[in-house]
Design a protein around this motif. Structure first.
Motif, PDB file in Angstrom:
ATOM      1  N   PHE A  16      14.146  28.156   2.468  1.00  0.00           N
ATOM      2  CA  PHE A  16      14.064  26.626   2.138  1.00  0.00           C
ATOM      3  C   PHE A  16      15.237  26.071   1.998  1.00  0.00           C
ATOM      4  N   ILE A  17      16.291  26.904   1.441  1.00  0.00           N
ATOM      5  CA  ILE A  17      17.779  26.296   1.496  1.00  0.00           C
ATOM      6  C   ILE A  17      18.567  26.258   2.874  1.00  0.00           C
ATOM      7  N   PHE A  18      17.962  27.109   3.852  1.00  0.00           N
ATOM      8  CA  PHE A  18      18.483  26.776   5.276  1.00  0.00           C
ATOM      9  C   PHE A  18      17.829  25.453   5.930  1.00  0.00           C
ATOM     10  N   ALA A  19      16.629  25.433   5.598  1.00  0.00           N
ATOM     11  CA  ALA A  19      15.724  24.396   6.131  1.00  0.00           C
ATOM     12  C   ALA A  19      16.478  23.104   5.691  1.00  0.00           C
ATOM     13  N   LEU A  20      16.900  22.894   4.397  1.00  0.00           N
ATOM     14  CA  LEU A  20      17.539  21.846   3.857  1.00  0.00           C
ATOM     15  C   LEU A  20      18.739  21.414   4.660  1.00  0.00           C
ATOM     16  N   TYR A  21      19.614  22.404   4.734  1.00  0.00           N
ATOM     17  CA  TYR A  21      20.761  22.610   5.240  1.00  0.00           C
ATOM     18  C   TYR A  21      20.822  22.161   6.849  1.00  0.00           C
ATOM     19  N   TRP A  22      19.867  22.650   7.560  1.00  0.00           N
ATOM     20  CA  TRP A  22      19.787  22.337   9.034  1.00  0.00           C
ATOM     21  C   TRP A  22      19.217  20.987   9.204  1.00  0.00           C
ATOM     22  N   MET A  23      18.366  20.520   8.092  1.00  0.00           N
ATOM     23  CA  MET A  23      17.837  19.234   8.381  1.00  0.00           C
ATOM     24  C   MET A  23      19.138  18.270   8.276  1.00  0.00           C
ATOM     25  N   ASN A  24      20.145  18.520   7.870  1.00  0.00           N
ATOM     26  CA  ASN A  24      21.412  17.381   7.859  1.00  0.00           C
ATOM     27  C   ASN A  24      21.931  16.891   9.171  1.00  0.00           C
ATOM     28  N   ASP A  25      21.559  17.716  10.167  1.00  0.00           N
ATOM     29  CA  ASP A  25      22.064  17.338  11.317  1.00  0.00           C
ATOM     30  C   ASP A  25      20.836  17.089  12.414  1.00  0.00           C
ATOM     31  N   PRO A  26      20.709  16.139  13.384  1.00  0.00           N
ATOM     32  CA  PRO A  26      19.677  16.101  14.291  1.00  0.00           C
ATOM     33  C   PRO A  26      19.845  17.298  15.158  1.00  0.00           C
ATOM     34  N   LYS A  27      20.983  17.759  15.568  1.00  0.00           N
ATOM     35  CA  LYS A  27      20.987  18.958  16.700  1.00  0.00           C
ATOM     36  C   LYS A  27      20.245  20.209  16.038  1.00  0.00           C
ATOM     37  N   ARG A  30      15.039  20.363  13.902  1.00  0.00           N
ATOM     38  CA  ARG A  30      13.985  21.177  14.335  1.00  0.00           C
ATOM     39  C   ARG A  30      13.856  22.541  13.741  1.00  0.00           C
ATOM     40  N   ARG A  31      15.177  23.232  13.924  1.00  0.00           N
ATOM     41  CA  ARG A  31      15.460  24.645  13.241  1.00  0.00           C
ATOM     42  C   ARG A  31      15.058  24.606  11.917  1.00  0.00           C
ATOM     43  N   GLY A  32      15.531  23.571  11.263  1.00  0.00           N
ATOM     44  CA  GLY A  32      15.320  23.165   9.704  1.00  0.00           C
ATOM     45  C   GLY A  32      13.686  23.143   9.373  1.00  0.00           C
ATOM     46  N   VAL A  33      12.944  22.477  10.155  1.00  0.00           N
ATOM     47  CA  VAL A  33      11.410  22.487  10.189  1.00  0.00           C
ATOM     48  C   VAL A  33      10.821  23.759  10.205  1.00  0.00           C
ATOM     49  N   ILE A  34      11.138  24.559  11.257  1.00  0.00           N
ATOM     50  CA  ILE A  34      10.647  25.829  11.317  1.00  0.00           C
ATOM     51  C   ILE A  34      11.196  26.682  10.005  1.00  0.00           C
ATOM     52  N   ALA A  35      12.146  26.810   9.708  1.00  0.00           N
ATOM     53  CA  ALA A  35      12.492  27.725   8.681  1.00  0.00           C
ATOM     54  C   ALA A  35      11.710  27.196   7.424  1.00  0.00           C
ATOM     55  N   GLY A  36      11.629  25.933   7.264  1.00  0.00           N
ATOM     56  CA  GLY A  36      10.562  25.414   5.931  1.00  0.00           C
ATOM     57  C   GLY A  36       9.152  26.034   6.190  1.00  0.00           C
ATOM     58  N   VAL A  37       8.803  25.789   7.546  1.00  0.00           N
ATOM     59  CA  VAL A  37       7.338  26.380   7.681  1.00  0.00           C
ATOM     60  C   VAL A  37       7.192  27.774   7.417  1.00  0.00           C
ATOM     61  N   THR A  38       8.332  28.608   7.900  1.00  0.00           N
ATOM     62  CA  THR A  38       8.313  30.110   7.831  1.00  0.00           C
ATOM     63  C   THR A  38       8.281  30.450   6.321  1.00  0.00           C
ATOM     64  N   SER A 242      16.176  18.383  -6.674  1.00  0.00           N
ATOM     65  CA  SER A 242      17.556  17.806  -6.534  1.00  0.00           C
ATOM     66  C   SER A 242      17.649  17.194  -5.198  1.00  0.00           C
ATOM     67  N   SER A 243      16.918  17.649  -4.185  1.00  0.00           N
ATOM     68  CA  SER A 243      17.110  16.908  -2.920  1.00  0.00           C
ATOM     69  C   SER A 243      16.547  15.346  -3.114  1.00  0.00           C
ATOM     70  N   GLY A 244      15.432  15.450  -3.906  1.00  0.00           N
ATOM     71  CA  GLY A 244      14.858  13.972  -4.120  1.00  0.00           C
ATOM     72  C   GLY A 244      15.697  13.101  -4.928  1.00  0.00           C
TER      73      GLY A 244
END
Ligand code: NAP
Length: 460
Positions: A16-27, A30-38, A242-244
């Motif tokens: 979940f933490i990585f999902a939020l971190y990766w979602m910070n950047d468009p590049k 997608r990896r962030g979404v996959i991490a969240g789903v996983t 906290s992200s909200g």
């Protein structure tokens, strides 16, 4: 088995933490979404193997219900994403409220001594936040979707904040000895409070409010984690909450508004009509004329806004960008943090049209270049380019940072009419000497511009 449960909780939290971190950047989004789903799949599997779970059918039924609601929700158009998000929070809030109520009655029935003051406080917080998020988010989604019987404009009456505080005070009195009826009353009052909280807020402020409700839903999940003794729920809820909260702060800052102003300020009230007698001249330009000037420009900045989203003009805008680039013109996009109706709205639309991220320039950076820009092309933006924000203390957008379109040599502005934007105020940029209007739907007008440029490309 216990160890596997603990390890899964750590793994899911990390994901979940990585999902939020990766979602910070468009590049990496997608990896962030996959991490969240996983992460969520790991959490469900870890629950599945818990020895206390005897009836796995319930989990299967819950997953099936989730798919039934989630699949249609995933198919809404991008412009409806804020209300879609509100619906997700409503479900999250309802789940927290119902779980809290169920746990309370289970403990009350088994052995009320288990209802320690700590548990009781966690239960009450969970139920209050859960239920108020439920009705509040439904109201927010309804306002954004412009549901007929929910007023879009802020509904205010004298003493409103007092009434709200009184209801809140009634709700905030946890005591184990209160018994079941009082507990139900708390839940019911929280449901009413959710509605009261949202009624005074105008539809246009809903994206910020939804983000605040997101924080409440996260806190409800944290309380639920304490009630159910689940560390994973506590951490996931804290991340959500906290992200909200951070997102709401970013949005408030970008609009130069405070939390209290959003929640109690009734922004978006009908504004008095523009001063009469003042002559405002809107100059128009033809598509041919605009195309000619664009061809001669060296630096062009495209400033997209909510109108580009409404018109779904992003693909046509991409074609225009290609036409300009083909001619060696330096074309870039100016991205205002609150252009559109949700954070990142323009980035998402332009990414959908495969425009290189390197040409999406943040507000502060592009503003430094604006005086050297030959043509600023405003595509369905209004408030985010309104110079009144710089100096007009009486303006509702005073202090909001803007894209300095007015500092470019020439401005073309595409919109359908002389109507104002989100803040309901006139925009002097449109009456400025250097501005020329291209009236019409953004997709149609940009399409015409592309046609003109494509038609004339052979001549060069
Ligand atoms: P805006 O001020 O709402 O202006 C959008 C303009 O687009 C309108 O003036 C409208 O004029 C035009 N438009 C609408 N549909 C169109 C179409 N099909 N074709 C062409 N033009 C069209 O939008 P903005 O400049 O992007 O500013 C965003 C506003 O939303 C800010 O005030 C911001 O504070 C607020 N807000 C943003 C967020 C966020 O997170 N992004 C959240 C909450 C509030 P016509 O009707 O004449 O066409």
């Amino acid at each position: 088995m216990h160890l596997i449960g603990e390890l899964s909780a750590v793994l899911a939290t990390a994901l979940f933490i990585f999902a939020l971190y990766w979602m910070n950047d468009p590049k990496t989004a997608r990896r962030g979404v996959i991490a969240g789903v996983t992460g969520m799949t790991v959490a469900v599997l870890a629950t599945w193997i818990q020895p206390e779970i005897v009836h796995h059918g319930w989990i299967v039924a819950a997953i099936a219900a989730g798919f039934l609601v989630g699949v249609p929700l995933s198919q809404v158009p991008l412009t409806a994403v804020p209300q879609r998000t509100a619906l997700s929070h409503a479900f999250g809030g309802l789940a927290a409220g119902l779980v809290g109520t169920a746990e309370y009655f289970l403990w009350l029935g088994e052995n009320s001594a288990q209802l320690t003051p700590f548990r009781m406080s966690a239960l009450v917080i969970e139920v209050i936040l859960g239920f108020l998020t439920f009705t509040g988010s439904l109201m927010a989604a309804g306002k954004l979707q412009e549901v007929k019987w929910i007023p879009q404009r802020p509904v205010t009456y004298p003493g409103q904040n007092l009434v709200n505080l009184a209801v809140l005070a009634l709700v905030l009195h946890p005591h184990a000895a209160w018994g079941g009826q009082a507990f139900i009353a708390i839940g019911a009052l929280a449901l009413v409070f959710g509605v009261l909280l949202i009624i005074p807020i105008g539809g246009a402020d809903m994206p910020t409010v939804i983000s605040i409700l997101n924080a409440y839903a996260g806190l409800a999940a944290v309380a639920m984690g304490f009630v159910l003794n689940s560390k994973l729920l506590v951490t996931a809820g804290a991340l959500d909450g906290s992200s909200g909260l951070i997102l709401s702060i970013i949005m408030c800052r970008a609009m130069n508004r405070s939390f209290t102003n959003v929640l109690f300020g009734a922004f978006g009230k009908a504004q008095p009509a523009a001063l009469k007698g003042e002559q405002k001249e809107w100059k128009q330009e033809t598509v041919e004329g605009a195309a000619q000037l664009l061809e001669q420009a060296r630096n062009v900045v495209i400033i997209p806004g909510y109108g580009m989203a409404v018109a779904q003009a992003q693909h046509k805008v991409r074609e225009l960008y290609d036409q300009l680039k083909k001619r060696g013109i330096n074309a870039k996009f100016a991205i205002h943090p609150v252009a559109g109706r949700m954070p990142g709205h323009m980035n998402v639309l332009l990414a959908e049209a495969d425009i290189p991220y390197t040409d999406l320039v943040e507000m502060d950076e592009i503003n430094a270049e604006m005086p050297q820009v030959d043509v600023a092309l405003v595509v369905g933006a209004n408030d985010v380019v309104n110079p009144a924000a710089r100096y007009d203390k009486g303006s509702p957008i005073y202090g909001m940072p803007i894209i300095d379109a007015d500092r470019a040599r020439t401005v073309f502005a595409i919109k359908r009419s002389k109507n104002p934007g989100f803040a309901g105020i006139d925009n002097e940029l449109y009456f400025s000497d250097k501005t020329f209007m291209l009236f019409g739907d953004a997709k149609a007008v940009v399409g015409e511009l592309v046609k003109q440029l494509a038609g004339s490309s052979g001549m060069h």
